[in-house]
Design an enzyme around this catalytic site. Structure first.
Site, PDB file in Angstrom:
ATOM      1  N   HIS A  31       0.853  -1.192   0.000  1.00  0.00           N
ATOM      2  CA  HIS A  31       0.000   0.000   0.000  1.00  0.00           C
ATOM      3  C   HIS A  31       0.887   1.239   0.000  1.00  0.00           C
ATOM      4  CE1 HIS A  31      -3.868  -2.047   1.733  1.00  0.00           C
ATOM      5  NE2 HIS A  31      -3.335  -2.725   0.731  1.00  0.00           N
ATOM      6  N   GLU A  46       0.973   3.908   1.808  1.00  0.00           N
ATOM      7  CA  GLU A  46       1.495   4.343   3.107  1.00  0.00           C
ATOM      8  C   GLU A  46       2.672   3.480   3.549  1.00  0.00           C
ATOM      9  OE1 GLU A  46      -1.668   3.593   2.310  1.00  0.00           O
ATOM     10  OE2 GLU A  46      -3.117   4.666   3.566  1.00  0.00           O
ATOM     11  N   CYS A 101      -6.235   2.057   5.586  1.00  0.00           N
ATOM     12  CA  CYS A 101      -6.921   0.801   5.864  1.00  0.00           C
ATOM     13  C   CYS A 101      -6.467   0.289   7.235  1.00  0.00           C
ATOM     14  CB  CYS A 101      -6.599  -0.223   4.770  1.00  0.00           C
ATOM     15  SG  CYS A 101      -4.911  -0.860   4.858  1.00  0.00           S
ATOM     16  N   CYS A 137      -2.594  -0.198   7.344  1.00  0.00           N
ATOM     17  CA  CYS A 137      -1.800   1.033   7.352  1.00  0.00           C
ATOM     18  C   CYS A 137      -2.056   1.845   8.612  1.00  0.00           C
ATOM     19  CB  CYS A 137      -2.100   1.851   6.095  1.00  0.00           C
ATOM     20  SG  CYS A 137      -1.596   1.003   4.576  1.00  0.00           S
TER      21      CYS A 137
END
Ligand SMILES: [Zn+2]
Length: 205
Positions: free
Chosen positions: A91, A93, A124, A127
């Protein structure tokens, strides 16, 4: 006796390294990386441009993130690379945090001057968990998690009071910065036929 793990690692050809690289176009968006971003809107503006470019280049999901130091200098950036890398946790992040730590030479980004993780969509569950472990003292969000869910992405099992949880850890949370611009990138992804790639969808519940 070598442990089972060691034995596996020593097997010829067993992978010991994973490569996680950002698309080359990221440098075109960032430039020389030396610009100052004085306001949260300027910082989010860069992150939204990265997210939009990830969609326009077809290089990943409609998400981007960046880490800035206290003076508004760019420390690192990330764009979603889950499908391109086949790394389920790639992801935006996570990538931004990983690059920042590597660049700063520290696992504690806050101690090294990094202050804020700016993300185009609220984090999410994974993260969110990474935010306090990164050491940043601020989280700035664009689109809301319901904006991501509206196009079919899962956000995972986040505590309803996740914002308070970060605040109690001394992490300042700022939401809805350029939310509409960030949500527009999510919609663009759908309009372009982007894959909603939540893992585990094929499994029966
Ligand atoms: Zn995430």
């Amino acid at each position: 006796m070598p442990s089972e793990r060691t034995a596996l690692a020593e097997r010829e050809g067993f992978p010991l390294v994973v490569e996680l690289a950002l698309p080359a176009w990221v440098n075109q968006v960032i430039g020389n990386g030396g610009d100052r971003f004085d306001t949260v809107e300027e910082r989010m503006g860069l992150v939204v441009r990265l997210a939009r470019a990830n969609v326009e280049h077809g290089t990943g999901g409609p998400f981007a993130a960046a880490i800035f130091d206290r003076e508004g200098g760019l420390v690192s950036a990330g764009v979603n690379q889950v499908m391109a890398s086949n790394i389920p946790v790639a992801h935006a992040e996570i990538i931004a945090i990983a690059i920042a730590g590597s660049r700063l030479g520290s696992f504690d980004l806050g101690a090294q001057g990094a202050s804020a993780l700016v993300t185009s969509t609220e984090p999410c569950a994974m993260c969110l968990g990474a935010v306090p472990w990164s050491g940043v003292t601020g989280l700035v969000c664009g689109a809301r998690d319901e904006d991501a869910r509206a196009i079919g992405f899962e956000e995972g099992a986040k505590p309803p009071d996740w914002e308070l949880g970060l605040t109690l850890r001394g992490i300042e949370v700022t939401r809805d910065v350029l939310r509409e611009e960030a949500a527009a990138v999510l919609r663009l992804y759908v309009e372009r036929g982007g894959v909603i790639y939540n893992a585990g969808q094929a499994r029966p519940l």
